[in-house]
Motif scaffolding. Structure first.
Motif, PDB file in Angstrom:
ATOM      1  N   ASN A   1       0.829  -1.214   0.000  1.00 33.45           N
ATOM      2  CA  ASN A   1       0.000   0.000   0.000  1.00 33.45           C
ATOM      3  C   ASN A   1       0.862   1.263   0.000  1.00 33.45           C
ATOM      4  O   ASN A   1       0.525   2.249  -0.657  1.00 33.45           O
ATOM      5  CB  ASN A   1      -0.965  -0.007   1.191  1.00 33.45           C
ATOM      6  N   CYS A   2       1.981   1.219   0.705  1.00 36.63           N
ATOM      7  CA  CYS A   2       2.899   2.378   0.669  1.00 36.63           C
ATOM      8  C   CYS A   2       3.480   2.534  -0.738  1.00 36.63           C
ATOM      9  O   CYS A   2       3.612   3.662  -1.229  1.00 36.63           O
ATOM     10  CB  CYS A   2       4.024   2.210   1.677  1.00 36.63           C
ATOM     11  N   CYS A   3       3.810   1.424  -1.377  1.00 40.23           N
ATOM     12  CA  CYS A   3       4.329   1.507  -2.755  1.00 40.23           C
ATOM     13  C   CYS A   3       3.305   2.219  -3.638  1.00 40.23           C
ATOM     14  O   CYS A   3       3.655   3.127  -4.407  1.00 40.23           O
ATOM     15  CB  CYS A   3       4.593   0.117  -3.318  1.00 40.23           C
ATOM     16  N   LEU A   4       2.047   1.819  -3.529  1.00 35.74           N
ATOM     17  CA  LEU A   4       1.016   2.421  -4.384  1.00 35.74           C
ATOM     18  C   LEU A   4       0.864   3.905  -4.054  1.00 35.74           C
ATOM     19  O   LEU A   4       0.779   4.747  -4.944  1.00 35.74           O
ATOM     20  CB  LEU A   4      -0.321   1.685  -4.210  1.00 35.74           C
ATOM     21  N   LYS A   5       0.863   4.216  -2.771  1.00 36.63           N
ATOM     22  CA  LYS A   5       0.678   5.609  -2.361  1.00 36.63           C
ATOM     23  C   LYS A   5       1.827   6.508  -2.840  1.00 36.63           C
ATOM     24  O   LYS A   5       1.603   7.634  -3.266  1.00 36.63           O
ATOM     25  CB  LYS A   5       0.568   5.670  -0.826  1.00 36.63           C
ATOM     26  N   PHE A   6       3.058   5.976  -2.786  1.00 37.96           N
ATOM     27  CA  PHE A   6       4.222   6.815  -3.107  1.00 37.96           C
ATOM     28  C   PHE A   6       4.733   6.596  -4.538  1.00 37.96           C
ATOM     29  O   PHE A   6       5.787   7.091  -4.910  1.00 37.96           O
ATOM     30  CB  PHE A   6       5.350   6.558  -2.097  1.00 37.96           C
ATOM     31  N   GLY A   7       3.999   5.818  -5.325  1.00 39.14           N
ATOM     32  CA  GLY A   7       4.385   5.615  -6.727  1.00 39.14           C
ATOM     33  C   GLY A   7       5.652   4.795  -6.909  1.00 39.14           C
ATOM     34  O   GLY A   7       6.419   5.012  -7.851  1.00 39.14           O
ATOM     35  N   VAL A   8       5.909   3.870  -6.009  1.00 40.06           N
ATOM     36  CA  VAL A   8       7.067   2.970  -6.147  1.00 40.06           C
ATOM     37  C   VAL A   8       6.561   1.690  -6.818  1.00 40.06           C
ATOM     38  O   VAL A   8       5.682   1.010  -6.298  1.00 40.06           O
ATOM     39  CB  VAL A   8       7.688   2.664  -4.760  1.00 40.06           C
ATOM     40  N   ASN A   9       7.115   1.389  -7.981  1.00 42.22           N
ATOM     41  CA  ASN A   9       6.458   0.394  -8.840  1.00 42.22           C
ATOM     42  C   ASN A   9       7.071  -0.994  -8.871  1.00 42.22           C
ATOM     43  O   ASN A   9       6.611  -1.850  -9.612  1.00 42.22           O
ATOM     44  CB  ASN A   9       6.423   0.916 -10.285  1.00 42.22           C
ATOM     45  N   ARG A  10       8.152  -1.200  -8.108  1.00 39.11           N
ATOM     46  CA  ARG A  10       8.776  -2.534  -8.167  1.00 39.11           C
ATOM     47  C   ARG A  10       8.734  -3.188  -6.783  1.00 39.11           C
ATOM     48  O   ARG A  10       9.174  -2.593  -5.786  1.00 39.11           O
ATOM     49  CB  ARG A  10      10.224  -2.424  -8.643  1.00 39.11           C
ATOM     50  N   PHE A  11       8.230  -4.406  -6.751  1.00 35.92           N
ATOM     51  CA  PHE A  11       8.078  -5.121  -5.476  1.00 35.92           C
ATOM     52  C   PHE A  11       8.545  -6.560  -5.657  1.00 35.92           C
ATOM     53  O   PHE A  11       8.047  -7.286  -6.512  1.00 35.92           O
ATOM     54  CB  PHE A  11       6.603  -5.118  -5.047  1.00 35.92           C
ATOM     55  N   VAL A  12       9.526  -6.940  -4.852  1.00 31.54           N
ATOM     56  CA  VAL A  12      10.044  -8.317  -4.912  1.00 31.54           C
ATOM     57  C   VAL A  12       9.670  -9.004  -3.606  1.00 31.54           C
ATOM     58  O   VAL A  12       9.948  -8.483  -2.518  1.00 31.54           O
ATOM     59  CB  VAL A  12      11.577  -8.322  -5.085  1.00 31.54           C
ATOM     60  N   PHE A  13       9.052 -10.170  -3.721  1.00 31.81           N
ATOM     61  CA  PHE A  13       8.573 -10.854  -2.527  1.00 31.81           C
ATOM     62  C   PHE A  13       9.298 -12.186  -2.329  1.00 31.81           C
ATOM     63  O   PHE A  13       9.443 -12.980  -3.260  1.00 31.81           O
ATOM     64  CB  PHE A  13       7.063 -11.107  -2.636  1.00 31.81           C
ATOM     65  N   SER A  14       9.706 -12.439  -1.075  1.00 32.73           N
ATOM     66  CA  SER A  14      10.363 -13.703  -0.698  1.00 32.73           C
ATOM     67  C   SER A  14       9.321 -14.778  -0.505  1.00 32.73           C
ATOM     68  O   SER A  14       8.720 -14.893   0.557  1.00 32.73           O
ATOM     69  CB  SER A  14      11.058 -13.552   0.657  1.00 32.73           C
ATOM     70  N   SER A  15       9.114 -15.574  -1.543  1.00 33.77           N
ATOM     71  CA  SER A  15       8.225 -16.708  -1.352  1.00 33.77           C
ATOM     72  C   SER A  15       9.079 -17.958  -1.150  1.00 33.77           C
ATOM     73  O   SER A  15      10.294 -17.861  -0.928  1.00 33.77           O
ATOM     74  CB  SER A  15       7.274 -16.841  -2.539  1.00 33.77           C
TER      75      SER A  15
END
Ligand code: NAD
Ligand code: WQD
Length: 332
Positions: free
Chosen positions: A107-121
């Motif tokens: 949600n912070c990424c969306l709010k601040f326009g940060v577009n890359r998210f890498v998740f540890s699965s």
């Protein structure tokens, strides 16, 4: 790049690989399973300053402060609780910590326009599918809440990426990371009795434990013991850098493993030969919930990320032992 859980085992190694690749790193960690010392050590290895926030990444206000203070180009979300047995005893703690933190960050990424998210699965999301595990397989139920938190976060991130076309998500499914940075300064130092095989082996080698209990020798595998896809933690770290460089819009799933299976007995033998030590062991009952065999199909990461694991099992054993010899354990 914001690295949550950046004081932990995989996070510290990934910070090194990121800095080596020219990225700027900010770390957030509440130190619930790590020490401030590990941050100091990797600053020493890299001879650089890294902003560090000691916060819980489920705390939205605290996370927003980081987004306000830094020009972030992405988030790598390692922070999470990972003890399978503990997750069975304390499921609500695991769901709250692992799922809420992911929601807060995205949600912070969306709010601040940060577009890359890498998740540890984790490979655990494949359940007992047929090996090798391929990214296109349907996910099967896992045997524990920890695994469920990973599957849930994968679904949440997939839905959010679908609804936000400029958002890029990489879901990285790790197999079994072992080993340590070649400096011997950082590595895996679990609190108390290790749950995982390699830290247990290194503690037996050091004389901290009398013998290794091998959980079952009647599996349908090469020698009856469980087979896993062990990957050097620095290869795993470099896999994150490759994933960031390749990031495309939408959701992309990659296995990060070697594609090679190694049994418990094979790993014990490799460790003994690599390091000139003897590991006493006893065969005991199977551990509930364990699979016979788990290894990756690594073709997708090779083709799309141009990444393959380079370090062999001998290197993993040498590096794990070098780190163990340098480590003082507390409360054991
Ligand atoms: P780790 O415990 O060494 O590192 C995780 C870090 O996250 C720790 O430093 C801990 O203090 C921090 N943390 C946990 N909850 C937090 C929170 N709410 N706020 C801030 N910090 C928090 O574990 P690791 O082995 O480095 O694993 C990193 C990630 O990779 C985890 O999400 C784990 O589930 C996943 N993973 C690990 C493995 C493995 O075998 N190590 C395999 C597959 C996936
Ligand atoms: C490896 C092999 C054991 C300890 C776990 C999580 C998984 C992932 C990685 C995060 C198995 C055997 C082990 C011991 C043994 N974590 N073993 N004696 O079980 O593959 O995966 O960690 O996502 O979710 O489940 O790893 O290192 O515990 O075990 O014989 O004292 O070693 O039975 O065959 P595992 P592990």
């Amino acid at each position: 790049m914001l690295v949550t859980g950046g004081a932990g085992y995989i996070g510290t190694h990934t910070c090194i690989a990121l800095i080596e690749a020219g990225h700027t790193v900010v770390v957030a960690d509440n130190l619930c399973n790590s020490k401030r010392e590990s941050i100091e050590k990797f600053k020493k290895i890299m001879n650089t300053h890294i902003p560090f926030y000691e916060i819980d990444v489920s705390n939205r206000k605290a996370v927003e402060t980081i987004f306000e203070n830094h020009q972030l180009d992405g988030v790598i979300h390692f922070a999470g609780l990972k003890a399978v047995g503990e997750s069975v005893e304390k499921p609500s703690l695991y769901y709250e910590n692992n799922v809420v933190s992911t929601l807060v960050l995205v949600n912070c990424c969306l709010k601040f326009g940060v577009n890359r998210f890498v998740f540890s699965s984790s490979a655990t999301v494949y359940g007992d599918n047929k090996v090798p595990f391929v990214e296109t397989m349907d996910l099967l139920p896992t045997t524990n809440p920890y695994g469920e938190t990973k599957a849930i976060c994968e679904r949440i991130l997939t839905d959010i990426a679908k609804a936000n076309p400029s958002f890029s998500v990489s879901l990285l499914r790790y197999f079994n990371p072992i080993g340590a940075h070649e400096s011997g300064l950082i590595g895996e130092a679990p609190n108390g009795i290790p749950n995982n095989l390699m830290p247990y082996i290194t503690q037996v080698a050091k004389g901290m434990r009398d013998y290794l209990s091998i959980f079952g020798n009647d599996y349908p595998t090469i020698d009856g013991t469980g087979v896993r896809d062990y990957i050097h933690v620095m290869d795993l770290a470099e896999g994150h850098v490759a994933a960031i460089h390749a990031m495309l819009q939408g959701v992309h799933i990659y296995n990060l493993g070697t594609g090679q299976g190694t049994s418990v007995l094979q790993l014990v033998k490799a460790f003994e030969e690599a390091n000139g030590v003897t590991i006493r062991y006893e065969i005991v009952e199977r551990r509930p919930g364990d699979l016979a065999c788990c290894y990756a199909d690594v073709e997708k990461a090779r083709q799309e990320l141009g990444w393959i694991a380079k370090r062999d099992v001998v290197t993993m054993c040498k590096d794990a032992w070098r780190f163990e010899k340098n480590t003082l354990h507390q409360g054991v």
